[in-house]
Design a protein around this motif. Structure first.
Motif, PDB file in Angstrom:
ATOM      1  N   TYR A 252      20.713 -15.755   7.163  1.00 57.39           N
ATOM      2  CA  TYR A 252      20.252 -14.625   7.976  1.00 57.39           C
ATOM      3  C   TYR A 252      21.287 -13.524   7.934  1.00 57.39           C
ATOM      4  O   TYR A 252      22.488 -13.767   7.808  1.00 57.39           O
ATOM      5  N   GLY A 253      20.783 -12.295   7.992  1.00 59.63           N
ATOM      6  CA  GLY A 253      21.659 -11.129   7.984  1.00 59.63           C
ATOM      7  C   GLY A 253      21.737 -10.501   9.368  1.00 59.63           C
ATOM      8  O   GLY A 253      20.997 -10.875  10.276  1.00 59.63           O
TER       9      GLY A 253
ATOM     10  N   PHE B 273      16.816  -5.353   5.424  1.00 69.22           N
ATOM     11  CA  PHE B 273      16.972  -6.784   5.124  1.00 69.22           C
ATOM     12  C   PHE B 273      15.676  -7.368   4.554  1.00 69.22           C
ATOM     13  O   PHE B 273      15.711  -8.141   3.591  1.00 69.22           O
TER      14      PHE B 273
ATOM     15  N   TYR C 156      15.355 -11.046   2.808  1.00 68.33           N
ATOM     16  CA  TYR C 156      15.803 -11.935   3.897  1.00 68.33           C
ATOM     17  C   TYR C 156      14.606 -12.471   4.672  1.00 68.33           C
ATOM     18  O   TYR C 156      13.668 -11.736   4.970  1.00 68.33           O
TER      19      TYR C 156
ATOM     20  N   TYR D  69      23.706 -14.414  -3.935  1.00 70.77           N
ATOM     21  CA  TYR D  69      22.546 -14.198  -3.065  1.00 70.77           C
ATOM     22  C   TYR D  69      21.332 -13.870  -3.924  1.00 70.77           C
ATOM     23  O   TYR D  69      21.428 -13.081  -4.860  1.00 70.77           O
TER      24      TYR D  69
ATOM     25  N   GLY E  92      16.794 -14.066  -0.272  1.00 71.27           N
ATOM     26  CA  GLY E  92      16.865 -14.757   1.014  1.00 71.27           C
ATOM     27  C   GLY E  92      17.694 -16.027   1.005  1.00 71.27           C
ATOM     28  O   GLY E  92      17.889 -16.651   2.052  1.00 71.27           O
TER      29      GLY E  92
END
Ligand code: EZ4
Ligand code: CO
Length: 403
Positions: free
Chosen positions: A120-121, A138, A143, A358, A361
C-alpha cells in the motif's frame, strides 16, 4: 567460515541510515539495517561498543545461536536500541546464509507462498480534492491499497500527522523536535467525511487504510472505528498507544473496523496478549526494530495461530536493506496481509543498490542469492550524518500528547 570483520556505516542520503556490514574470511559479505529514527547514534554505539567485538571469529552459519547469544547475553532484554542492534546482525547473517546456499533468502524461509507482495502507498492531501488527486495517482500506478491521511481544517490543529507538501514525506527534521498542536475533537469530527469522499470517488474495491499514530484513547478509537464502518477500511492503524495491551479489548467491543498495530514493537512480548486474545487483525512489527528475520518470523508464526495477519512497517526511515529483508519474509509466510511501501529518495536508492522491484501493485524481492541488496560505501561517505528528531505533539493547552 568465520566472521572476519564488521563495521557500522552511518550515512544521510536524504535522511539518516545506520547499516551493519559483516565480512567473512571466505570473502562473503552480508548487510543489516540498524536505523532507529531520531536515535540513530545510540544503535551505532551499541553495535560498535558492545556487539561487534564479540562477533569477530564467530561462525556466521549459527544464526539462531548468535541471536540467543546477543539477546540473553545482554542480560538487559528487549528495547528498541538492543533489538535493532540484534536485528542488524541477524539480517546480515541471513544475507550471508543465502549467498552460501546460492539462494534468495525467501527460499530458505520455505519458498514462495504467493506470486508477489501486495503493497500500500501513502496518499495525503492538505484538502480533500488534493487527497483525491493523490489517491488517483496511486490507482493509476496499479496500487490496490492506499493509506489515507488528510489535513484537519481546524485552527486547533497546526500540523496533521502524515500530510506534507513536499514530494517525499519526512517527519524527522530539526535536531530539536518541532512542536505540533493537536485536537482530538477536531480530528474525530473531520475524518469520516474524508473517507466518505474517497469511497464515493473510487468505489468499494480499493483497499483503504488510515493511521491514527497513537493519538486517541480506547473509547475515542472505538468511536472512530464505528464511524468509519460504512467505508470498510482494511485497517485502522495505531489507534492508541500499545503499552497497555488491555486497552484494545475496549476498542474491539465496539467496532468491526480491523485494527493494525506494532510499528514501534520490538519483541513478541509487546504483542503476545494482543495476538493471543485476537484483539488485533494485523501486526506491523518489522525486521529492523523487532530483532531481525529470526524474531519477526517467531512473531508472525504466533500471529498465524490466532487469525492475525502481517502488515510490516515500511516507511522511508527503514532502509532498502530492511525492505529487501521484509519482502523475503512477506513472500514466504502463510499469513501475510499487506506491506507498507514508500519509495525512497533517489540518493537513498543510489547508496543502497537493490534488486527488488515494484510492478502493478506488487513488490517482488530480488532473485539474487541472499537478500539482494548492498551498501555502496563510497556513495554513503558523501552524505555525513545530520542530527534529526521526530516531532512532538501538544494539546491546545500545552499538555504533551503522543505524536
Ligand atoms: O511515523 O516511520 O505508518 N507509518 C508511520 C511512519 C512513522 C515513522 C516514524 O519513524 O507511522 O510514518
Ligand atoms: Co504508522
Amino acid at each position: 567460515m568465520r566472521i572476519s570483520s564488521a563495521r557500522v556505516i552511518v550515512t544521510c542520503p536524504g535522511r539518516n541510515f545506520v547499516t551493519l556490514k559483516i565480512e567473512t574470511d571466505e570473502g562473503l559479505t552480508g548487510v543489516g539495517d540498524a536505523t532507529l529514527n531520531g536515535r540513530e547514534l545510540a544503535v551505532a554505539a551499541y553495535l560498535n561498543e558492545h556487539v561487534l567485538p564479540a562477533l569477530i571469529g564467530r561462525d556466521p552459519a549459527r544464526i539462531e545461536d548468535t541471536w540467543q547469544y546477543l539477546y540473553r547475553g545482554a542480560y538487559w532484554r528487549r528495547g528498541p536500541v538492543t533489538m535493532s542492534a540484534i536485528a542488524a546482525v541477524d539480517t546480515a547473517l541471513w544475507d550471508i546464509k543465502g549467498k552460501v546456499a546460492g539462494l534468495p533468502v525467501y527460499q530458505l524461509l520455505g519458498g514462495r507462498s504467493r506470486d508477489g507482495v501486495t503493497v500500500y502507498g501513502h496518499a495525503n492531501g492538505a484538502t480533500v480534492p488534493e487527497l483525491l488527486e493523490s489517491v488517483a495517482g496511486f490507482v493509476a500506478r496499479g496500487y490496490r491499497a492506499v493509506r489515507i491521511q488528510a489535513a484537519v481544517p481546524a485552527s486547533e490543529i497546526s500540523d496533521t500527522y502524515g500530510v506534507s507538501a513536499a514530494p517525499i514525506y519526512e517527519p524527522a527534521s530539526s535536531a530539536i523536535p518541532a512542536e505540533a498542536v493537536w485536537s482530538t475533537p477536531a480530528y474525530l469530527h473531520h475524518i469520516p467525511s474524508v473517507f466518505a469522499a474517497v469511497r464515493a470517488e473510487f468505489g468499494p474495491a480499493l483497499r483503504l487504510l488510515h493511521d491514527v499514530h497513537h493519538r486517541l484513547t480506547p473509547i475515542e478509537a472505538a468511536r472512530l472505528g464505528r464511524a468509519l464502518e460504512p467505508y470498510a477500511l482494511t485497517w485502522l492503524e495505531d489507534p492508541v498507544p500499545a503499552e497497555l495491551q488491555d486497552g484494545f479489548r475496549l476498542i474491539r467491543q465496539h467496532t468491526t473496523t480491523p485494527i493494525a498495530v506494532g510499528e514501534v514493537f520490538n519483541s513478541i512480548w509487546d504483542c503476545e496478549q494482543l495476538i493471543r486474545e485476537q484483539l488485533i487483525d494485523y501486526v506491523r512489527a518489522t525486521v529492523v526494530h523487532a530483532g531481525g528475520l529470526t524474531h519477526l518470523r517467531r512473531i508472525f508464526d504466533l500471529a498465524a495461530l490466532h487469525h492475525v495477519r502481517t502488515g510490516s512497517h515500511g516507511a522511508t526511515d527503514l532502509s532498502p536493506v530492511s525492505m529487501s529483508a521484509a519482502l523475503h519474509l512477506d513472500l514466504a509466510i502463510p499469513n501475510f496481509g499487506l506491506q507498507e511501501y514508500m519509495a525512497h529518495a533517489p540518493e537513498t536508492d543510489a547508496v543502497f543498490p537493490h534488486g527488488y522491484r515494484y510492478e502493478g501493485g506488487y513488490l517482488h524481492p530480488s532473485e539474487e542469492p541472499g537478500l539482494g541488496v548492498d551498501i555502496d560505501e563510497d556513495e554513503a561517505a558523501r552524505y555525513p550524518y545530520r542530527a534529526a528528531s521526530l516531532p512532538v505533539a501538544r494539546l491546545e493547552d500545552g499538555t504533551m500528547h503522543n505524536w
